[in-house]
Scaffold this active site. Sequence first.
Site, PDB file in Angstrom:
ATOM      1  N   SER A 570     -12.060  -0.136 -42.385  1.00 11.03           N
ATOM      2  CA  SER A 570     -11.319   0.952 -41.722  1.00 11.03           C
ATOM      3  C   SER A 570     -11.263   0.753 -40.198  1.00 11.03           C
ATOM      4  CB  SER A 570     -11.945   2.311 -42.047  1.00 11.03           C
ATOM      5  OG  SER A 570     -11.835   3.205 -40.978  1.00 11.03           O
ATOM      6  N   TYR A 583     -18.414   8.696 -40.695  1.00  8.74           N
ATOM      7  CA  TYR A 583     -17.698   7.654 -41.430  1.00  8.74           C
ATOM      8  C   TYR A 583     -17.668   6.354 -40.627  1.00  8.74           C
ATOM      9  CZ  TYR A 583     -13.714   5.523 -43.950  1.00  8.74           C
ATOM     10  OH  TYR A 583     -12.900   4.698 -44.662  1.00  8.74           O
TER      11      TYR A 583
END
Length: 685
Positions: A570, A583
Amino acid sequence: MEMIQNLWSDADATEYISRYHNLDLALRIYGSRLLGQEPCLALHGGGNTSVKTTEPDLFGIETEVLRIKGSGWDLAAIEPVGLPAVRLEPLLKLAQLEQLSDEAMVNYLRGCLMDSSAPTPSVETLLHAFLPHKYIDHSHALAVLAVVDQTDGENLAHQAFGNRVGYVPYVMPGFSLAKAAASEYRRNPLVEGLVLMKHGLFTFGDTAKQSYLRTVDLNNLAAQFVQKNRRIPVFISRSWPEKEIGHRADIAPILRGCLANAGKTSNPTRWILDFRRSDQILEFVNGQQVADYANRGPVTPDHLIRTKAAPLILPFPEASNLPEFRRETAGAIADYIERYRSYFDRNNSQLGKSKSPLDPIPRVALIPYCGLFGIGKSAKEAAIVADIAETWIEAVSAAESIGRFSSLDESQQFAMEYWSLEQVKLRALSEPRLSRQVVLITGGAGTIGSAIGRAFAREGAEIAIADLDQGKAGEIARAIKETALGAACDVTDAESVRGLFDRVCQRFGGIDVVVSNAGAAWPGPIATIADDLLRKSFELNFFAHQLVAQNAVRVMRWQETGGALLFNISKQAINPGPNFGAYGIPKAATLSLARQYALEYGRDKIRVNAVNADRIRSGLLTDEMIRTRAQSRGVTEKDYLSGNLLGCEVTAEDVAQAFVHQALALKTTGDVTTVDGGNVAAFLR
Ligand code: ZN
């Protein structure tokens, strides 16, 4: 040796007639499918059937034709187009000839087709044509093979069938066999069928039902004969070693790696494995004399093309000494290749050196106390090989139980294996870029995971989809590819991850590409986020990647064929966003993890790369989230998603393509591929 059931139903036959209109053809299709659905009679395109009927030609003149199975068709699923119509009269004329080459025969057969675009009629067409019966069924009935694949086959066959059949000595399929069969039939026109020594069974009749029932009857007569005369046990087992046997999930990657590296100095040539085990297989592979009876050849010539004449016989894989098993396996494969090459040279020089060698890799591996592996270029091919190997074991076991199994001699084997017509069937088509490779995707049932699965499948890879939810994993796997595996896995649980890798190795023989993709986000300001939430995120977004990576490296090092270990990290790993710390931070650690693996396992040819993607519509970025984020920024959803340098939405498919690219880039490791349409703030620096 099992008896087979008579499956003929007049009601079903009537249903076929109403479905296919043409009476002769409808019953031919029905009878053929009954034959094809019984693995003891016909397997994977084996066997063929025909009916003699009439069809109008272009001038409306009713013409006598033979409708016979076309090559490439399977009896179990035959349709009218799989039974090309061949003009019968010109076929019968051929009986006057003394000799006819296979190529000339096939050319002539094609010239006699009513429809020039129809599939090529079976190489056994002339055998069907030269016999006068309306319906003819040819099978490789296992029980019959058990009786005729014998040193003393004629004698045993007479005892089993008496005068109910004629006997045709072994001749390779083609013109000569057709003539030999016809002349045997003429000696006694009352027979119900012909037994082809070391090959199979032909039955015939005025009706499709009569011909089919004769196949069932004669097969069962042979099965009863075996039942009555067999010795038990068939094989004397070696005594069980006092050692623990290695786990199949470890044995398979060792075998797969040794096959891939056999005789290679550069890039490995990978294979897919298909494992089988049953009481009968174990009795066979555990036998003291396995090296003798397993090396006597195929039970019917057809099988040779798929399995080669001889299996690879491996030693006992001791759990505590798998490196020794690997050395022995590599040695056994080297010996096999050596023997195969000298078999080729010996027989090729007798044929004026006219043939080019096929690859020398075995297709069946036998391992005592373990079972058998079928070996193929794809999961589908490996399964076909394993199916054939299972029936081979069944027939050889039955043959040995009543006498001495005997097959084609070496020159007959060679003639079959290097038969020009069969070579055409197997002519190497160019393979897709990732064929023979096994790809495992975690989080595989999600939007991005399933797109990755589909993208790799398009490149020819075998696919394993892992997801928390077994049902969803199975569903996605089935939608991607018939042979794909769907497996439940909790990637945060070490045992579950180990179990996943074991399942994939047991299913395909090993693993070449792992896409560690599973992840989830818990938003919140970092200063106040609940401690257990941050830890939970680290479990999934960092430690789970470590568990997956550890197992990937373990399997890849057993294989010694390198591999690709790929992470979905990501954009957050590189360019953090507000309220996404829980995250982004573990993802940043996972980026470091990828680099560490790249550093430490490059020497094992394990390439480790990561994809850094952003704003992909998925389970992580739902439509609802897209709506609220667009609103909070005061832009439209479309502008939010395409707010990048290229001005276009980035999709799960784009991410999937980046992983495929990384799997193919053989000289790239430690790399991060950005898939975000261009974002200056997220540029790598
Ligand atoms: Zn045959």
